[in-house]
Design an enzyme around this catalytic site. Structure first.
Site, PDB file in Angstrom:
ATOM      1  CD  GLN A  27      -1.946   1.658   0.739  1.00 24.02           C
ATOM      2  OE1 GLN A  27      -2.948   0.734  -0.084  1.00 24.02           O
ATOM      3  NE2 GLN A  27      -2.482   2.921   0.628  1.00 24.02           N
TER       4      GLN A  27
ATOM      5  N   GLY B 278     -10.446   0.417   2.104  1.00 25.37           N
ATOM      6  CA  GLY B 278     -11.445   0.391   1.867  1.00 25.37           C
ATOM      7  C   GLY B 278     -11.580   0.087   0.833  1.00 25.37           C
ATOM      8  N   GLY B 279     -10.254   0.590  -0.332  1.00 25.96           N
ATOM      9  CA  GLY B 279      -9.698   1.027  -2.231  1.00 25.96           C
ATOM     10  C   GLY B 279      -8.870   1.149  -1.744  1.00 25.96           C
ATOM     11  CG  MET B 280      -4.462   1.595  -2.951  1.00 24.22           C
ATOM     12  SD  MET B 280      -4.781   3.550  -2.534  1.00 24.22           S
ATOM     13  CE  MET B 280      -3.574   4.421  -3.766  1.00 24.22           C
ATOM     14  CD  GLU B 281      -7.107   6.148  -5.472  1.00 24.67           C
ATOM     15  OE1 GLU B 281      -7.088   5.196  -4.715  1.00 24.67           O
ATOM     16  OE2 GLU B 281      -5.978   7.342  -5.378  1.00 24.67           O
TER      17      GLU B 281
ATOM     18  CD  GLU C  15     -10.714   2.818  -4.653  1.00 23.36           C
ATOM     19  OE1 GLU C  15     -10.511   4.049  -5.014  1.00 23.36           O
ATOM     20  OE2 GLU C  15     -11.585   3.572  -3.509  1.00 23.36           O
TER      21      GLU C  15
ATOM     22  CD  GLU D 253      -9.552  10.133  -2.033  1.00 22.24           C
ATOM     23  OE1 GLU D 253      -9.922   9.677  -2.494  1.00 22.24           O
ATOM     24  OE2 GLU D 253      -8.674   9.308  -2.348  1.00 22.24           O
TER      25      GLU D 253
ATOM     26  CG  ASP E 260      -2.217   8.350   6.538  1.00 22.24           C
ATOM     27  OD1 ASP E 260      -2.546   8.145   5.474  1.00 22.24           O
ATOM     28  OD2 ASP E 260      -2.190   7.380   8.193  1.00 22.24           O
TER      29      ASP E 260
ATOM     30  CE1 TYR F  63     -10.797  10.303   1.816  1.00 17.34           C
ATOM     31  CE2 TYR F  63     -11.500   9.293  -0.218  1.00 17.34           C
ATOM     32  CZ  TYR F  63     -10.590   9.614   0.935  1.00 17.34           C
ATOM     33  OH  TYR F  63      -9.084   8.254   0.576  1.00 17.34           O
TER      34      TYR F  63
HETATM   35  N1  BES Z   1      -6.890   6.666  -2.474  1.00 13.18           N
HETATM   36  C1  BES Z   1      -7.852   6.355  -1.253  1.00 13.18           C
HETATM   37  C2  BES Z   1      -7.331   5.423  -0.183  1.00 13.18           C
HETATM   38  C3  BES Z   1      -5.752   6.436   0.110  1.00 13.18           C
HETATM   39  C4  BES Z   1      -6.002   7.490   0.963  1.00 13.18           C
HETATM   40  C5  BES Z   1      -4.774   5.908   1.359  1.00 13.18           C
HETATM   41  C6  BES Z   1      -5.028   7.857   1.100  1.00 13.18           C
HETATM   42  C7  BES Z   1      -3.972   6.272   1.544  1.00 13.18           C
HETATM   43  C8  BES Z   1      -3.997   7.547   1.689  1.00 13.18           C
HETATM   44  C9  BES Z   1      -8.798   5.509  -1.657  1.00 13.18           C
HETATM   45  O1  BES Z   1      -9.088   5.616  -2.932  1.00 13.18           O
HETATM   46  C10 BES Z   1     -10.451   5.908  -0.855  1.00 13.18           C
HETATM   47  O2  BES Z   1     -10.526   6.798  -1.110  1.00 13.18           O
HETATM   48  N2  BES Z   1     -10.586   4.544  -0.537  1.00 13.18           N
HETATM   49  C11 BES Z   1     -11.970   4.862   0.297  1.00 13.18           C
HETATM   50  C12 BES Z   1     -13.408   4.436  -0.138  1.00 13.18           C
HETATM   51  C13 BES Z   1     -13.678   5.362  -0.596  1.00 13.18           C
HETATM   52  C14 BES Z   1     -15.125   5.087  -1.376  1.00 13.18           C
HETATM   53  C15 BES Z   1     -14.223   6.702   0.501  1.00 13.18           C
HETATM   54  C16 BES Z   1     -11.760   3.427   1.982  1.00 13.18           C
HETATM   55  O3  BES Z   1     -10.458   3.243   1.739  1.00 13.18           O
HETATM   56  O4  BES Z   1     -12.772   4.006   2.834  1.00 13.18           O
HETATM   57 ZN    ZN Z   2     -10.149   7.902  -2.974  1.00  6.74          ZN
END
Ligand code: BES
Ligand code: ZN
Length: 644
Positions: free
Chosen positions: A171, A306-309, A334, A356, A415, A423
């Site tokens: 990650q 939840g997910g990583m693009e 994603e 985001e 972070d 978001y």
């Molecule tokens: N890119 C993010 C995950 C992320 C953000 C990892 C910042 C590390 C640092 C991913 O696209 C994301 O936003 N995931 C969300 C899900 C989304 C539906 C809001 C998550 O993991 O909850």
């Molecule tokens: Zn995202």
């Protein structure tokens, strides 16, 4: 602790000096975009000095060793050096550097350790002929990762669904790529990459598959265990990704499919049947998908997000496999990043909302197109409530500055900027503009933003300039009505924030009101409740609800045994807040069965608030912590003051 990173960075830049400060070079391709030239945004979270020497391609030759929990081998970097550049600066953290060479060995030094930022690796470039202009050269770094590399989680067989094979995944976002690849770990630096990954599959088990955020993902294990990848489009380092495990593949359409452990892949394929329709909806909105294939990898439950693009291969948590496709907006999210983020990237982590906020807006447009208004309205109402909760919490905690869209993360880990503000506030800002100028106009505008800035990194100011030029020029009243300054450089929510309503969620809240008024749980009308209605229903559970009444709800609706992670989470969150001890076994199961930070953080936070909950949190965490990814332990360690 955090303050110190900032001071350290200042110190480091002072030590290395900056011979090129005077002449910040302009993007080479600026002329191609109509002569619009801009200096590179400075990234405070990277030691790199790409304005002097910039990495353009990465070739990775790595061996994956499960026995020693190390990746080792070579990173070869194609570097574009400006005339006069003498050094290449890379970001590293916890890497063992074994040697650096061009055509011959090169002098190099690791700087002091700067917490989460790691160490600068300064490489002396070979001398250029006198008067030489800019040049390109290959630099080879031989290295190994540490078993504790924060990006990499090495899972024992028992932590997987199959229970027989080990598993590994990375990650990289936001600044963890440097813990497994020496690189210019900044979203403002793009490179293409190639990789050869040699996997030593443990004897006696099935041959393991390696997959990456690149072309070349295989359907079957390679006979000699070496996998070859290529990413021909330039990407920032935070999108570097690798996973290795006992993986199976199911095709979902001509350019999409899903990878997961063999016992999970059928469920995953069923959950994601609408993937091709989502891709089609996304293309309809903002133009062709530019990355070739779009596959999803479902990871073991310790995946911290939840997910990583990751481009071409989204990484996803198995907690979205609800069985009824009710949590697939995460895949829409994603997928949307294939435009907002991966195609046009935030230039620095202070501009995180460009990634985001745009993506949440886009996610909603995809959900609306594929599943209809009603479903999407419910998601929007829940999202706004999350945002208001976050804003209240940050404001009460003296962090109102973190509720601006334009962040100030100086000296902090990026972070810290990962909140609902980027978001949801980001998405609402775009929605407010959409409502002011009309959807057709706004759609053309966003498409032009993606097309005109494809494969580039952009700042908040870049976006505002584009907005003013393309949509607001000559219309001061319209511009004033948008309250741009309040959104971008102000706290909380401006008065023109669009607010969705959802009949379905109102119905859910009304049923909870009846319960609150004394109705028996069994008498409530919850027939056909969607996941989102259950979420809303449970969120409305009032303070002061007695244990007996909570037990009644649990008995009537089987809440503690829900397989739907969002519903179970919402129930457990209320139970902890209301001190419902009967739910503790379910809480412990949930906290040890998965490691998604979004679920862990509020639960541990709520427990940590009281002298009742704190010892429970400490006991469960002691047991669960070895199974969590470093991203999650970093957050929960802080909440529980673990090890302090
Ligand atoms: N890119 C993010 C995950 C992320 C953000 C990892 C910042 C590390 C640092 C991913 O696209 C994301 O936003 N995931 C969300 C899900 C989304 C539906 C809001 C998550 O993991 O909850
Ligand atoms: Zn995202």
């Amino acid at each position: 602790m955090r303050r110190r990173f900032g001071e350290a960075l200042l110190l480091v830049s002072a030590l290395f000096g900056c011979a090129f400060e005077e002449s910040v070079p302009l993007r080479a391709d600026a002329a191609a975009r109509g002569g619009e030239e801009r200096p590179m945004a400075h990234d405070i979270h990277s030691f790199a000095r790409p304005e002097e020497a910039r990495v353009r391609r990465l070739e990775l030759d790595l061996t994956v060793d499960f026995a020693t929990k190390r990746l080792s081998g070579r990173a070869s970097l194609l570097v574009a050096a400006q005339a006069g550049a003498k050094q290449l600066l890379l970001d590293t953290r916890d890497l063992e550097i074994r040697g650096v060479r061009g055509d011959a060995p090169l002098a190099h030094a690791l700087g002091p350790v700067q917490g989460d930022f790691g160490q600068a690796l300064t490489i002396e470039l070979p001398a250029a002929p006198a008067g030489a202009a800019a040049r390109e050269l290959w630099i080879h770094v031989d290295y190994a990762t540490s078993p504790a590399a924060a990006a990499v989680q090495w899972l024992a067989p028992a932590q997987t669904a199959g229970g027989k094979s080990p598993f590994l995944f990375t990650q990289s976002q936001a600044i963890l790529a440097r813990t497994w690849v020496p690189c210019q770990d900044s979203p403002g630096v793009r490179m293409t990459y190639g990789a050869r990954i040699k996997v030593n599959s443990p004897a006696g088990g099935p041959p393991l598959l390696a997959v990456m955020s690149a072309a070349g993902n295989p359907e079957r294990a390679s006979p000699d265990g070496t996998y070859t990848f290529d990413m021909p489009q330039p990407i920032p380092s935070y999108l570097l990704a690798l996973a290795v495990g006992d993986l199976a593949f199911r095709s979902l359409g001509p350019r999409s499919g899903v990878y997961a452990e063999p016992s999970v892949v059928a469920r995953a394929a069923d959950e994601f049947v609408d993937l091709e329709s989502m891709i089609a909806a996304a293309e309809q909105l903002y133009g062709p998908y530019r990355w070739g294939r779009y596959d999803v990898l479902v990871l073991p439950p310790s995946f911290p997000f939840g997910g990583m693009e990751n481009p071409r291969l989204t990484f996803a948590t198995p907690t979205i496999l609800a069985g009824d496709r009710s949590l697939v907006s995460l895949v829409a999210h994603e997928l949307a990043h294939s435009w907002s983020g991966n195609l046009v990237t935030n230039a620095t982590w202070n501009d995180f909302w460009l990634n985001e906020g745009f993506t949440v807006y886009f996610e909603h447009r995809i959900m609306e197109a594929v599943y209809g208004d009603e479903f999407d309205e419910a998601l929007a109402v829940l999202g706004l409530a999350d945002l208001e909760h976050t804003i209240a919490e940050l404001t009460a905690g003296g962090q109102a500055r973190d509720t601006w869209l334009r962040l100030d993360l100086a000296g902090r880990n990026p972070d810290d900027g990962v909140t609902e503000v980027a978001y949801q506030k980001g998405a609402r800002f775009l929605q407010a503009i959409e409502q002011a100028v009309g959807r057709a106009k706004f759609d053309r505008f966003l498409r032009a933003w993606f097309d005109g800035n494809a494969f580039e990194s952009r700042t908040t100011d870049d976006f505002l300039a584009f907005l003013r030029r393309e949509l607001l020029a000559g219309q001061p009243a319209l511009e004033a009505s948008l309250r741009i300054g309040e959104w971008v450089d102000g706290p909380g929510l401006p008065t023109n924030c669009p607010r969705a309503t959802s009949r379905a969620l109102e119905k859910a809240a009304a049923e909870m009101a009846r319960f609150k008024g004394g109705a028996a749980a069994a008498a409530l009308d919850v027939k056909g409740f969607t996941t989102q209605q259950w979420q809303q229903f449970l969120r409305a559970l009032p303070a002061g609800t007695s244990g007996a009444r909570l037990a009644e709800l649990d008995a009537a609706f089987g809440l503690s045994n829900r397989g739907n992670s969002e519903v179970l989470f919402q129930w457990l969150e209320r139970c902890v807040a209301l001190r419902h001890e009967a739910a503790l076994p379910a809480l412990e199961r949930f906290l040890t069965a998965q490691g998604r930070r979004k679920f862990l953080k509020p639960l541990y936070q709520e427990l940590a608030k009281s002298s009742w909950g704190k010892p429970i949190a400490m006991r469960i965490y002691a047991k669960a912590r070895p199974g969590y990814h470093a991203v999650s332990t970093a957050t929960i360690d802080g909440i529980l003051k673990w090890g302090k």
